[in-house]
Design a protein around this motif. Structure first.
Motif, mmCIF file in Angstrom:
data_model
loop_
_atom_site.group_PDB
_atom_site.id
_atom_site.type_symbol
_atom_site.label_atom_id
_atom_site.label_comp_id
_atom_site.label_asym_id
_atom_site.label_seq_id
_atom_site.Cartn_x
_atom_site.Cartn_y
_atom_site.Cartn_z
ATOM 1 N N ARG A 121 22.065 33.274 33.705
ATOM 2 C CA ARG A 121 21.513 34.315 32.832
ATOM 3 C C ARG A 121 22.254 35.641 32.976
ATOM 4 N NH1 ARG A 121 15.083 34.206 33.621
ATOM 5 N NH2 ARG A 121 15.268 35.603 31.828
ATOM 6 N N LEU A 122 23.348 35.639 33.716
ATOM 7 C CA LEU A 122 24.136 36.852 33.868
ATOM 8 C C LEU A 122 25.247 36.897 32.819
ATOM 9 C CD1 LEU A 122 24.535 37.077 37.756
ATOM 10 C CD2 LEU A 122 22.764 38.082 36.304
ATOM 11 N N SER A 123 25.577 38.075 32.393
ATOM 12 C CA SER A 123 26.636 38.269 31.398
ATOM 13 C C SER A 123 27.921 38.726 32.087
ATOM 14 C CB SER A 123 26.188 39.304 30.368
ATOM 15 O OG SER A 123 25.982 40.559 30.993
ATOM 16 N N SER A 124 28.979 38.839 31.324
ATOM 17 C CA SER A 124 30.253 39.310 31.867
ATOM 18 C C SER A 124 30.125 40.733 32.401
ATOM 19 C CB SER A 124 31.338 39.237 30.791
ATOM 20 O OG SER A 124 31.520 37.910 30.350
ATOM 21 N N HIS A 125 29.304 41.528 31.747
ATOM 22 C CA HIS A 125 29.089 42.900 32.219
ATOM 23 C C HIS A 125 28.430 42.902 33.597
ATOM 24 C CE1 HIS A 125 28.161 47.174 32.146
ATOM 25 N NE2 HIS A 125 26.890 46.877 32.401
ATOM 26 N N ASP A 126 27.521 41.960 33.861
ATOM 27 C CA ASP A 126 26.871 41.891 35.169
ATOM 28 C C ASP A 126 27.886 41.557 36.264
ATOM 29 O OD1 ASP A 126 24.341 42.414 34.088
ATOM 30 O OD2 ASP A 126 24.081 40.311 33.541
ATOM 31 N N TYR A 127 28.809 40.641 35.990
ATOM 32 C CA TYR A 127 29.843 40.321 36.977
ATOM 33 C C TYR A 127 30.749 41.522 37.247
ATOM 34 C CZ TYR A 127 28.438 35.496 36.063
ATOM 35 O OH TYR A 127 27.719 34.345 35.929
ATOM 36 N N ILE A 128 31.077 42.251 36.214
ATOM 37 C CA ILE A 128 31.894 43.459 36.395
ATOM 38 C C ILE A 128 31.129 44.495 37.213
ATOM 39 C CG2 ILE A 128 32.963 45.381 35.169
ATOM 40 C CD1 ILE A 128 33.663 43.462 32.928
ATOM 41 N N GLN A 129 29.816 44.589 36.988
ATOM 42 C CA GLN A 129 29.002 45.527 37.766
ATOM 43 C C GLN A 129 28.990 45.152 39.249
ATOM 44 O OE1 GLN A 129 24.874 45.581 36.624
ATOM 45 N NE2 GLN A 129 24.511 47.579 37.541
ATOM 46 N N ILE A 130 28.973 43.839 39.546
ATOM 47 C CA ILE A 130 29.052 43.397 40.944
ATOM 48 C C ILE A 130 30.343 43.887 41.588
ATOM 49 C CG2 ILE A 130 29.250 41.369 42.424
ATOM 50 C CD1 ILE A 130 27.442 39.883 40.472
ATOM 51 N N LEU A 131 31.456 43.742 40.889
ATOM 52 C CA LEU A 131 32.750 44.145 41.431
ATOM 53 C C LEU A 131 32.878 45.659 41.521
ATOM 54 C CD1 LEU A 131 34.977 41.592 39.477
ATOM 55 C CD2 LEU A 131 34.093 41.393 41.808
ATOM 56 N N GLN A 132 32.151 46.392 40.663
ATOM 57 C CA GLN A 132 32.200 47.852 40.716
ATOM 58 C C GLN A 132 31.470 48.394 41.940
ATOM 59 O OE1 GLN A 132 30.504 48.924 36.952
ATOM 60 N NE2 GLN A 132 32.490 49.014 35.906
ATOM 61 N N ILE A 133 30.300 47.850 42.223
ATOM 62 C CA ILE A 133 29.460 48.387 43.299
ATOM 63 C C ILE A 133 29.907 47.865 44.658
ATOM 64 C CG2 ILE A 133 27.103 48.483 44.195
ATOM 65 C CD1 ILE A 133 26.117 48.341 41.325
ATOM 66 N N CYS A 134 30.151 46.565 44.753
ATOM 67 C CA CYS A 134 30.494 45.946 46.044
ATOM 68 C C CYS A 134 32.006 46.041 46.259
ATOM 69 C CB CYS A 134 30.030 44.503 46.081
ATOM 70 S SG CYS A 134 28.256 44.300 45.776
ATOM 71 N N SER A 135 32.451 47.191 46.700
ATOM 72 C CA SER A 135 33.887 47.416 46.865
ATOM 73 C C SER A 135 34.448 46.771 48.129
ATOM 74 C CB SER A 135 34.176 48.917 46.889
ATOM 75 O OG SER A 135 33.427 49.547 47.927
ATOM 76 N N SER A 136 33.578 46.366 49.054
ATOM 77 C CA SER A 136 34.036 45.750 50.306
ATOM 78 C C SER A 136 33.874 44.233 50.295
ATOM 79 C CB SER A 136 33.253 46.343 51.485
ATOM 80 O OG SER A 136 33.389 47.742 51.541
ATOM 81 N N LEU A 137 33.822 43.664 49.125
ATOM 82 C CA LEU A 137 33.523 42.235 48.977
ATOM 83 C C LEU A 137 34.630 41.374 49.586
ATOM 84 C CD1 LEU A 137 31.094 40.801 47.643
ATOM 85 C CD2 LEU A 137 32.515 40.475 45.622
ATOM 86 N N LYS A 138 34.203 40.379 50.386
ATOM 87 C CA LYS A 138 35.129 39.420 50.975
ATOM 88 C C LYS A 138 34.863 37.985 50.525
ATOM 89 C CE LYS A 138 37.431 42.323 53.566
ATOM 90 N NZ LYS A 138 38.879 42.582 53.338
ATOM 91 N N SER A 139 33.612 37.689 50.221
ATOM 92 C CA SER A 139 33.229 36.335 49.830
ATOM 93 C C SER A 139 32.386 36.401 48.567
ATOM 94 C CB SER A 139 32.436 35.650 50.959
ATOM 95 O OG SER A 139 31.977 34.384 50.556
ATOM 96 N N LEU A 140 32.788 35.633 47.554
ATOM 97 C CA LEU A 140 32.082 35.607 46.278
ATOM 98 C C LEU A 140 31.731 34.165 45.935
ATOM 99 C CD1 LEU A 140 31.066 37.113 43.754
ATOM 100 C CD2 LEU A 140 33.319 36.774 42.736
ATOM 101 N N LYS A 141 30.432 33.893 45.810
ATOM 102 C CA LYS A 141 29.951 32.549 45.497
ATOM 103 C C LYS A 141 29.046 32.626 44.282
ATOM 104 C CE LYS A 141 27.617 28.539 47.518
ATOM 105 N NZ LYS A 141 26.997 27.975 48.749
ATOM 106 N N LEU A 142 29.433 31.972 43.194
ATOM 107 C CA LEU A 142 28.682 32.015 41.939
ATOM 108 C C LEU A 142 28.509 30.594 41.420
ATOM 109 C CD1 LEU A 142 30.574 34.974 40.208
ATOM 110 C CD2 LEU A 142 28.434 35.104 41.491
ATOM 111 N N ARG A 143 27.265 30.188 41.265
ATOM 112 C CA ARG A 143 26.960 28.894 40.653
ATOM 113 C C ARG A 143 26.462 29.119 39.232
ATOM 114 N NH1 ARG A 143 26.783 24.439 43.729
ATOM 115 N NH2 ARG A 143 25.377 23.451 42.238
ATOM 116 N N ASN A 144 26.840 28.198 38.336
ATOM 117 C CA ASN A 144 26.513 28.322 36.915
ATOM 118 C C ASN A 144 27.057 29.633 36.341
ATOM 119 O OD1 ASN A 144 25.099 25.877 37.073
ATOM 120 N ND2 ASN A 144 23.179 26.911 37.545
#
Length: 594
Positions: free
Chosen positions: A258-281
Motif C-alpha cells: 500500500r506504499l507509493s513511490s513517494h513513500d519510498y523516497i520519503q524513507i530514503l530522505q529521512i533515514c540518511s544512515s540506512l544500511k539495511s533495506l528490506k521491502l516485501r511486496n
C-alpha cells in the motif's frame, strides 16, 4: 377497621401477559364452576344404568381427553398465580391489604386490574417521558408496569440486548475463542500464555492510529510491530512514519503493497544512515526510487526486494555499478523479467564484497547465469529458485570453485540435477551448515549415502530434501533403482548431523521404511537441538514412530505429519505441537500430556 383504598397505577408486563392469554379472575371462577358442574354430572351419571359397551368406551375416551385438558389448564393457572405472587405488584398490594384479605383476594384484585389497562388503539401516557401515544399490541412495558412509547420502547430493547451481549462476552473462556485464532496462534509458535511484550505489541497494532511515535524501543520489538502491522494490512502512508528515524540504520517492512513511490523516497530522505533495506511486496519500487537512492549518500550493506517487477534492466545495471562495491547481501524475489543473466554476470565486477546472494521465482536466469555465480569469490550463502530448468554442471562448478567457503547452499525445483552434485558437495564442502535440495527426480539413495558417509563437513543445522523421490505415474509404488532419499540415505544423514541438527524437512520422501524411522529415533539416540521436523507424506510413519520422535527430541517444538494416514491417536507432550492429524481434535494439536 375500614378498608384502605387501593391505588391502581399503570398495568405491568405480567398483567398484560395474563390478559393476552385470556386469564382473569372471572375466567378462573367460571372454569371452577364448570368443573364442579362436570363432576356433579359425572356422579349423577354413575348412579344411572349404563348404556351399551360402545357408548361407554366413547364416553370414557371423551372423559379422558377432557380430564387431560382440564389438568393442563389447572397447571397453567397455577403457574400464572405463582408468577403473580412473585411479582412486585403482589408485594405492594400485600403491604396495604386488610387483615381480612388473604393472598387469593390480592391475586383476584390484580387479575381484575389487568382488564382495566389501556387496550390496543387507546391513548396512554409513556411511563418514562410522559408523552401521549397510541397503544398497540407491540407496546413494551416499562420498569414499573406502565407502557412505553415506541421511542422509549426501542431504546429499552437496545439496552437489554447490549447487556445480554456484554454478559455473554464476559463469561467466554479460552475454550470458546474462535478456532481459527487458536490454530493461527499455534502455527505462529505461541504455546501457552502470551508474554507481556506480545500483548503490548498486539494492543499497539490494534490501535496504531492513536500512536504518534515509537520512541526508543529495541530493534526486535520494532520488528515485531512491523510484522503485526503487515499481518493486519495496516502499513500505509500514515503508519510508515512511525518507523522513520534519522538515526535508523535499517528498515524492515513486511507488506509494503500500500506504499507509493513517494513513500519510498520519503524513507530514503529521512533515514540518511540506512544500511539495511528490506521491502516485501514492494510493487511501487520503480526506477525513480532507485535513481533517488543512487543520488543520496546512502551506502547499503543489505538489499532485500520482493515483488519489485517494475525495475528495469538498465536501472539495475546503473545501481550495481554505482553502489554495488559496498553491497554484502543481495536478495531479490519475483523480479521476473529484468533481473537476468546480464545482471548476474555484472555481480562479479560490481559487487566484489558480496557474501550472500538469493534469487527466487525468477524467469530469466538460466544455466549461463548460474555459471557466473561461481566467480563470486567471497560468496558464503547461496539460494536459488529458478523457474527455467537447469542442469547439473553449473552447480558442480559452483561447488568446485567456492564450495570450501560456502555456509548455505540452497537450490529448489531442480528435477534434472543428479548425483554428481552430491559427490561434489562431499568432496569440496567443509563449512556447510544449511543444505537444501528439493524436487529432485534423478538423485539416488546411493548418492545420499556417499554424501553423508564419512563426510568431513561438520554437522548440519538445517537439512531440507523435500520431494526428493521417485516419480513414475505408471508404477508409482515400484522403485527398483532406489531413486530419491530412501532408508539408507536417511540413516546416513541422521547419523552425520545428530548433534547439531535444528530443522529437518523430508516432506514427500515416501520410500523411507518404517524400520528406518524406528532405527533413527530408537531408544538411546538423542537429537538435543532438533526443534522443527517435517515428515509429511512419509507413508510408513505411525503413532509409535511419532512417540519415538517426541522422546528422542527433547527440544522439539513442532512436528508436521500431513498425509501420514497411519498416525491416528498419539499422545502429544506438553509444550509441543503436532500438525496434520485429521481427527476431531483438530489438524493442529497442542500437547497437554506430562
Amino acid at each position: 377497621m375500614s378498608r384502605q383504598p387501593v391505588i391502581r397505577g399503570p398495568q405491568s408486563a405480567l398483567t398484560s401477559y395474563l390478559a393476552s392469554q385470556n386469564i382473569s379472575a372471572s375466567r378462573i371462577t367460571a372454569d371452577f364452576q364448570a368443573r364442579r358442574r362436570a363432576e356433579e354430572a359425572a356422579r349423577n351419571a354413575g348412579d344411572t344404568p349404563g348404556e351399551d359397551q360402545e357408548g361407554d368406551e366413547g364416553q370414557e375416551e371423551e372423559d379422558a381427553s377432557t380430564r387431560a385438558a382440564q389438568t393442563r389448564k389447572r397447571k397453567q393457572q397455577a403457574a400464572a398465580i405463582d408468577k403473580i405472587k412473585k411479582s412486585k405488584a403482589f408485594k405492594r398490594r400485600k403491604m396495604i391489604k386488610d387483615d381480612d384479605e388473604d393472598d387469593d383476594d390480592v391475586v383476584n384484585s390484580i387479575l381484575q386490574d389487568s382488564t382495566m389497562g389501556p387496550a390496543p388503539g387507546q391513548m396512554a401516557n409513556c411511563e418514562l417521558c410522559q408523552k401521549r401515544f397510541t397503544v398497540t399490541a407491540y407496546s413494551i412495558a416499562g420498569p414499573d408496569g406502565g407502557l412505553l412509547c415506541p421511542k422509549c420502547g426501542s431504546k429499552q430493547s437496545a439496552e437489554e440486548k447490549a447487556a445480554k451481549k456484554g454478559k455473554k462476552k464476559a463469561t467466554m473462556g479460552p475454550i470458546s475463542r474462535g478456532r481459527r485464532k487458536v490454530q493461527s496462534r499455534l502455527l505462529d509458535g505461541q504455546i501457552g500464555v502470551k508474554t507481556l511484550v506480545t500483548l503490548c505489541i498486539e494492543t499497539l497494532a490494534n490501535n496504531i492510529q492513536l500512536a504518534d511515535d515509537l520512541g526508543d524501543l529495541p530493534g526486535p520489538v520494532v520488528d515485531q510491530i512491523s510484522r503485526q502491522l503487515a499481518k493486519r494490512r495496516l502499513l500505509d502512508s500514515n503508519t510508515i512514519k512511525l518507523f522513520l528515524q534519522p538515526e535508523a540504520d535499517y528498515i524492515h517492512l513486511y507488506d509494503a503493497a500500500r506504499l507509493s513511490s513517494h513513500d519510498y523516497i520519503q524513507i530514503l530522505q529521512i533515514c540518511s544512515s540506512l544500511k539495511s533495506l528490506k521491502l516485501r511486496n514492494a510493487i511501487q519500487f520503480k526506477d525513480e526510487v532507485m535513481e533517488y537512492l543512487m543520488g543520496r549518500h546512502i551506502v547499503l550493506d543489505k538489499l532485500y526486494l520482493h515483488g519489485a517487477n517494475l525495475l528495469s534492466e538498465a536501472c539495475w545495471t546503473k545501481y550495481l555499478k554505482a553502489k554495488g562495491k559496498d553491497l554484502k547481501s543481495l536478495r531479490v524475489y519475483f523480479t521476473d523479467l529484468h533481473f537476468n543473466n546480464k545482471i548476474v554476470r555484472l555481480l562479479k565486477d560490481s559487487c566484489p564484497s558480496l557474501t550472500q546472494l538469493k534469487i527466487c521465482h525468477n524467469q530469466e536466469v538460466t544455466d549461463d547465469g548460474v555459471e557466473c555465480i561461481a566467480k563470486l569469490q567471497r560468496l558464503e550463502r547461496l539460494g536459488l529458485r529458478l523457474v527455467k530448468k537447469t542442469s547439473t554442471k553449473p552447480y558442480v562448478n559452483i561447488i568446485k570453485r567456492i564450495g570450501p567457503q560456502l555456509r548455505t547452499f540452497s537450490i529448489r525445483n531442480v528435477p534434472d540435477v543428479d548425483d554428481r552434485l552430491l559427490d561434489a558437495i562431499h568432496e569440496h564442502c567443509r563449512s556447510l551448515s544449511k543444505l537444501r535440495i528439493t524436487h529432485s527426480e534423478v538423485m539416488t539413495d546411493a548418492g545420499f549415502v556417499r554424501l553423508f558417509k564419512e563426510w568431513e563437513n561438520r554437522s548440519l543445522t538445517s537439512i531440507d530434501l523435500e520431494l526428493c523421490r521417485h516419480v513414475d505415474s505408471k508404477k508409482p509404488r515400484e522403485n527398483e533403482h532406489m531413486v530419491g532419499l530412501c532408508s539408507d540415505g536417511f540413516l546416513a544423514m541422521m547419523g552425520h548431523s545428530m548433534g547439531r541438527l535444528v530443522k529437518l524437512n523430508i516432506h514427500g520422501c515416501r520410500n523411507i521404511t518404517r524400520e528406518a524411522f524406528e532405527d533413527a529415533f530408537s531408544v538411546g539416540k538423542l537429537y538435543p537441538m532438533l526443534q522443527d521436523v517435517e515428515i509429511s507424506f512419509c507413508e510408513e510413519v505411525t503413532d509409535f514412530i511419532v512417540g519415538l520422535i517426541f522422546k528422542a527430541c527433547p527440544r522439539l517444538k513442532r512436528l508436521n505429519v500431513f498425509g501420514c494416514m497411519k498416525v491416528k491417536e498419539v499422545r502429544v507432550p506438553r509444550g509441543k505441537i503436532l500438525v496434520g492429524v485429521p481427527n476431531a481434535v483438530g489438524m493442529i494439536i497442542e500437547g497437554t500430556e506430562d
